[in-house]
Design an enzyme around this catalytic site. Structure first.
Site, PDB file in Angstrom:
ATOM      1  CD  GLU A 290      44.304  42.621  43.456  1.00  0.00           C
ATOM      2  OE1 GLU A 290      43.690  42.942  44.488  1.00  0.00           O
ATOM      3  OE2 GLU A 290      43.727  42.355  42.388  1.00  0.00           O
ATOM      4  CG  HIS A 311      57.202  14.484  40.464  1.00  0.00           C
ATOM      5  ND1 HIS A 311      58.008  13.399  40.238  1.00  0.00           N
ATOM      6  CD2 HIS A 311      56.908  14.470  41.788  1.00  0.00           C
ATOM      7  CE1 HIS A 311      58.185  12.737  41.381  1.00  0.00           C
ATOM      8  NE2 HIS A 311      57.530  13.374  42.339  1.00  0.00           N
ATOM      9  CE  LYS A 425      38.409  45.886  37.528  1.00  0.00           C
ATOM     10  NZ  LYS A 425      37.989  46.503  38.782  1.00  0.00           N
TER      11      LYS A 425
HETATM   12  O1  PA5 Z   1      41.495  43.005  46.565  1.00  0.00           O
HETATM   13  C1  PA5 Z   1      40.739  43.599  45.814  1.00  0.00           C
HETATM   14  O2  PA5 Z   1      40.222  44.673  46.116  1.00  0.00           O
HETATM   15  C2  PA5 Z   1      40.340  43.002  44.491  1.00  0.00           C
HETATM   16  O3  PA5 Z   1      41.014  41.841  44.204  1.00  0.00           O
HETATM   17  C3  PA5 Z   1      38.846  42.724  44.465  1.00  0.00           C
HETATM   18  O4  PA5 Z   1      38.528  41.815  45.473  1.00  0.00           O
HETATM   19  C4  PA5 Z   1      38.394  42.172  43.106  1.00  0.00           C
HETATM   20  O5  PA5 Z   1      38.857  42.987  42.070  1.00  0.00           O
HETATM   21  C5  PA5 Z   1      36.881  42.095  43.057  1.00  0.00           C
HETATM   22  O6  PA5 Z   1      36.311  43.350  43.240  1.00  0.00           O
HETATM   23  P1  PA5 Z   1      34.802  43.525  43.615  1.00  0.00           P
HETATM   24  O7  PA5 Z   1      34.557  42.866  44.937  1.00  0.00           O
HETATM   25  O8  PA5 Z   1      34.585  45.001  43.671  1.00  0.00           O
HETATM   26  O9  PA5 Z   1      33.986  42.868  42.538  1.00  0.00           O
END
Ligand code: PA5
Length: 437
Positions: A290, A311, A425
């Site tokens: 990310e 494996h 989303k």
């Molecule tokens: O790193 C990030 O910001 C994301 O991976 C969030 O942790 C994930 O989308 C969950 O979001 P939230 O804590 O708002 O539910």
């Protein structure tokens, strides 16, 4: 004491000195951007000083609540997705008994911990509700935004189960919320219903939040000494802040992986020979995936659990397309003292290993594989971790977080946002709302 060291023998032959010194300059510039807080996403740098700036009041409350949860629940359900669960799951897996969830409370000495709200599977949720029916349970719902659909679907469902089981007032005493300190659906509900609430600082993004209440409350419920983890991270924040790359293993790692990326090695495989690191690898994948994967750029972070995956993925790593490099977490000390027995009939011809520790066998597999991969033209770095202690894991967490931020800046992206996640989303919510009409 430093417990995380980079071994670079397996990467040096793939790069030139000139490439190294050019990339060092870029890493030093990235260091300056972090220090001066003038890079992209600089409003999200709270994670850098989390181990230093501890909120003692909240830490005391986390410990207190963990004890309350241990008394009130046989099962503790941690609801969250992405950065809101991977760090806690990674660390609990590292320190808990491998079969903890199959054991009794008295053997485990803490509630069974189940992670939920990280998928949209009806089967998973139905099975969870059925499982919880005759159990005493408590919930920690974790969401910074407070509105992510996966945890929201699970929380809504389990809140109803809790309220039917205990009534609204008692149910409220079994719901723990970790969210934005000022706003959001979850924040507002927690205020209204007087749920115990913990904060995710506004300047700390989800995937950098393991050292906030997001990770600390579940760790405390699992009897993990999170203050040692914070101490280890604090030490790392000092030792891995040296601008001089040659004296900073974290920056060296960032330097090598960025040189390799420029040489079209754009898949990094993080490997471990300890199955308990499986979720640590998942945490690393999310952190780097990310943070770096945007603007058409990035290294694809993959992971393997060895020797298991030798494996399955071993063939590809050894012999497939040469666009990969490998980083191995090598735990140097094994305290399990598991020995192979000697047998009179020697039915499997393994007596030559009798009396040896199983970890010794594992280490030979590691050494043999390392050499084979380097010989097969897979540049390989090793991150040596002295021992799996809370203090050392704190160092390892900070090592990866810092290396990730530095790498993002070298790449020229904002390592602290995730605009791409919105695309799915938007489509999903569009489809769901269309149904409504
Ligand atoms: O790193 C990030 O910001 C994301 O991976 C969030 O942790 C994930 O989308 C969950 O979001 P939230 O804590 O708002 O539910």
């Amino acid at each position: 004491m430093q417990a995380v060291f980079l071994e670079d023998e397996g990467v040096k032959k793939f790069i030139t000195e000139e490439e190294y010194s050019q990339m060092c300059k870029k890493v030093e510039r990235a260091h300056d951007m972090l220090e001066k807080k003038n890079g992209k996403g600089s409003e999200m740098l709270g994670w850098l000083s989390l181990p230093d700036n501890r909120d003692e009041e909240e830490i005391a409350r986390i410990k207190e609540c963990a004890q309350r949860i241990q008394k009130q629940a046989d099962v503790f359900v941690v609801i969250g997705i992405g950065g809101s669960y991977l760090g806690a799951k990674a660390i609990i897996d590292l320190f808990d008994d491998t079969f903890a969830n199959l054991k009794s409370y008295s053997e485990r000495k803490h509630p069974q911990i189940i992670f939920a709200g990280n998928n949209l599977s009806g089967k998973y949720l139905r099975n969870l509700v059925e499982y919880l029916e005759d159990k005493d349970f408590a919930i920690n719902v974790i969401s910074k935004s407070g509105s992510t659909l996966e945890p929201a679907v699970t929380f809504r469902t389990l809140k109803v189960v809790l309220e039917q089981k205990y009534g609204e007032v008692v149910a409220a005493s079994r719901i723990y919320v970790t969210t934005d300190p000022e706003k959001g659906i979850l924040h507002d509900l927690a205020v209204k219903k007087e749920y115990e609430m913990f904060k995710i600082p506004r300047d700390v993004g989800g995937r950098y939040s393991v050292l906030t209440a997001v990770g600390l409350l579940p760790m405390a419920v699992a009897n993990i000494n999170f203050e040692d983890i914070l101490d280890g991270a604090q030490f790392a924040s000092f030792v891995f802040n040296n601008r001089d790359v040659s004296n900073n293993d974290c920056y060296k790692y960032a330097t090598y992986r960025n040189i390799l990326r420029e040489k079209e090695k754009d898949i990094e495989i993080l490997a471990s020979y300890e199955p308990s690191f499986q979720y640590f690898i998942e945490w690393y994948k999310q952190l780097f995936g990310e943070s770096e994967g945007k603007d058409g750029k990035g290294i694809f972070p993959a992971g393997v659990n060895l020797t298991t995956d030798l494996h399955s993925m071993g063939q590809l790593i050894q012999d497939g397309k040469r666009n990969i490099f490998e980083t191995v977490i090598n735990v140097q000390v094994d305290r399990s003292l598991t020995y192979l027995p000697e047998l009179e009939d020697n039915f499997d011809n393994l007596n030559y290993l009798a009396g040896k520790e199983v970890d010794y066998i594992n280490k030979q597999a590691y050494k043999g594989t390392l050499k084979a991969h380097i010989d097969g033209n897979v540049p390989t770095m090793v991150i040596n971790l002295e021992d799996v202690t809370e203090y050392n894991i704190g160092q390892l967490i900070y090592f990866f977080e810092k290396a990730c931020a530095i790498s993002g800046y070298v790449l020229g992206v904002n390592p602290f946002d995730q605009p791409g996640v919105e695309a799915y989303k938007k489509n999903m919510l569009g489809l769901l709302k269309e149904e409504e009409k």
